[in-house]
Write an enzyme that holds these catalytic residues in place. Sequence first.
Site, PDB file in Angstrom:
ATOM      1  N   ASP A 141      98.968  -4.709  49.528  1.00  0.00           N
ATOM      2  CA  ASP A 141      99.599  -3.714  50.387  1.00  0.00           C
ATOM      3  C   ASP A 141     100.283  -4.374  51.579  1.00  0.00           C
ATOM      4  OD1 ASP A 141      98.468  -0.797  52.289  1.00  0.00           O
ATOM      5  OD2 ASP A 141     100.341  -1.178  51.197  1.00  0.00           O
ATOM      6  N   GLU A 199     102.315   8.185  51.511  1.00  0.00           N
ATOM      7  CA  GLU A 199     101.334   8.724  52.461  1.00  0.00           C
ATOM      8  C   GLU A 199     101.949   9.767  53.392  1.00  0.00           C
ATOM      9  OE1 GLU A 199     101.816   5.515  51.781  1.00  0.00           O
ATOM     10  OE2 GLU A 199     102.108   4.300  53.545  1.00  0.00           O
TER      11      GLU A 199
HETATM   12  C1  LIG Z   1     102.266 -12.609  53.794  1.00  0.00           C
HETATM   13  C2  LIG Z   1     101.307 -11.844  54.638  1.00  0.00           C
HETATM   14  N1  LIG Z   1     100.106 -12.370  54.949  1.00  0.00           N
HETATM   15  C3  LIG Z   1      99.256 -11.673  55.709  1.00  0.00           C
HETATM   16  N2  LIG Z   1      99.515 -10.440  56.226  1.00  0.00           N
HETATM   17  C4  LIG Z   1     100.712  -9.906  55.924  1.00  0.00           C
HETATM   18  C5  LIG Z   1     101.643 -10.570  55.137  1.00  0.00           C
HETATM   19  N3  LIG Z   1     102.734  -9.785  54.995  1.00  0.00           N
HETATM   20  C6  LIG Z   1     102.491  -8.655  55.692  1.00  0.00           C
HETATM   21  N4  LIG Z   1     101.273  -8.728  56.259  1.00  0.00           N
HETATM   22  C7  LIG Z   1     100.652  -7.692  57.062  1.00  0.00           C
HETATM   23  O1  LIG Z   1     100.444  -6.578  56.199  1.00  0.00           O
HETATM   24  C8  LIG Z   1     100.938  -5.386  56.812  1.00  0.00           C
HETATM   25  C9  LIG Z   1     102.264  -5.073  56.198  1.00  0.00           C
HETATM   26  C10 LIG Z   1     102.412  -4.074  55.357  1.00  0.00           C
HETATM   27  C11 LIG Z   1     103.755  -3.783  54.765  1.00  0.00           C
HETATM   28  N5  LIG Z   1     103.736  -2.411  54.254  1.00  0.00           N
HETATM   29  C12 LIG Z   1     104.872  -1.720  54.208  1.00  0.00           C
HETATM   30  O2  LIG Z   1     105.943  -2.214  54.536  1.00  0.00           O
HETATM   31  C13 LIG Z   1     104.782  -0.296  53.814  1.00  0.00           C
HETATM   32  C14 LIG Z   1     105.890   0.514  54.080  1.00  0.00           C
HETATM   33  C15 LIG Z   1     105.883   1.875  53.762  1.00  0.00           C
HETATM   34  C16 LIG Z   1     107.059   2.699  54.043  1.00  0.00           C
HETATM   35  C17 LIG Z   1     107.505   3.637  53.119  1.00  0.00           C
HETATM   36  C18 LIG Z   1     108.627   4.422  53.393  1.00  0.00           C
HETATM   37  C19 LIG Z   1     109.296   4.281  54.598  1.00  0.00           C
HETATM   38  F1  LIG Z   1     110.361   5.045  54.876  1.00  0.00           F
HETATM   39  C20 LIG Z   1     108.848   3.345  55.533  1.00  0.00           C
HETATM   40  C21 LIG Z   1     107.743   2.557  55.253  1.00  0.00           C
HETATM   41  C22 LIG Z   1     104.738   2.436  53.167  1.00  0.00           C
HETATM   42  C23 LIG Z   1     103.620   1.617  52.900  1.00  0.00           C
HETATM   43  O3  LIG Z   1     102.507   2.131  52.324  1.00  0.00           O
HETATM   44  C24 LIG Z   1     103.642   0.255  53.208  1.00  0.00           C
HETATM   45  O4  LIG Z   1     102.534  -0.495  52.892  1.00  0.00           O
HETATM   46  C25 LIG Z   1     101.089  -5.706  58.251  1.00  0.00           C
HETATM   47  C26 LIG Z   1     101.521  -7.164  58.185  1.00  0.00           C
HETATM   48  O5  LIG Z   1     101.265  -7.858  59.378  1.00  0.00           O
HETATM   49 MG   LIG Z   2     101.241   0.590  51.572  1.00  0.00          MG
END
Ligand SMILES: Cc1ncnc2c1ncn2[C@@H]1O[C@H](/C=C/CNC(=O)c2cc(-c3ccc(F)cc3)cc(O)c2O)C[C@H]1O
Ligand SMILES: [Mg+2]
Length: 214
Positions: A141, A199
């Site tokens: 995720d 969500e």
């Molecule tokens: C490589 C890596 N390593 C460790 N942590 C990492 C990482 N890449 C991201 N992360 C961490 O995970 C989290 C990132 C999650 C990314 N999730 C998203 O971008 C995401 C975006 C949406 C979404 C849907 C429609 C829309 F209009 C707008 C947004 C819905 C979701 O359920 C999501 O999970 C936070 C970040 O710091």
């Molecule tokens: Mg998600």
Amino acid sequence: TRSTRPQRILKAVQNNATRGDAESVIAAIDNFCRKKEWAMNVGDDKGPILDSVVSEVSPSFALELGTYCGYSTIRIARLLPPGSRLLTLEFNPDYAAIAHQIIAWAGLQDKVELLEGPSRDLIPQMKERFGIKSFDFVFLDHWKEFYLPDTKLLEECGLLRKGTVLLADNVICPGTPKYLEYVRNSPCYESCYFKSHLEYTKVEDGLEKSVFLG
Ligand SMILES: Cc1ncnc2c1ncn2[C@@H]1O[C@H](/C=C/CNC(=O)c2cc(-c3ccc(F)cc3)cc(O)c2O)C[C@H]1O
Ligand SMILES: [Mg+2]
């Protein structure tokens, strides 16, 4: 200065949930994100699908990629059998700080290890540094373009075994086309799609469950 959304989510938990009661923490976050501010938690529509897969696998060793505020961390950890461990990876220190407090509020800190750093650095350390033989369950995720490279990295590091279940969020919205193409066409995976909604919205989204065949 203005608070951040994760800080406001933490405050909603502290104001509305009972310490040690994971269900009340989940409910407090879902109510806040449905009524006040949307946030990218797996949520209360896809959440029960996550719950059913976790319960079915009943993992001894689980991995989550992308902790954010710890909402899905809590959904998973509350279902784990005694003695099992959930490792969750988060590279944003501000998100990690909030997630630590939300996981603690739910009383699940003894089942969860929150590791701060990028997944590509932490995954290769899993065996030596964290004593992991292989994972029984992986929840993806984090940033969507990392789903495929991190899955390949887990394979290369020998962290998947016959029957390991990968469950990926957002395979429709925002979408993870390269990952989907891989797990649906690779002879090493048996994949199926659970249709749901993004969500807190009526937009279609879903979870892809992929069993590693070894
Ligand atoms: C490589 C890596 N390593 C460790 N942590 C990492 C990482 N890449 C991201 N992360 C961490 O995970 C989290 C990132 C999650 C990314 N999730 C998203 O971008 C995401 C975006 C949406 C979404 C849907 C429609 C829309 F209009 C707008 C947004 C819905 C979701 O359920 C999501 O999970 C936070 C970040 O710091
Ligand atoms: Mg998600």
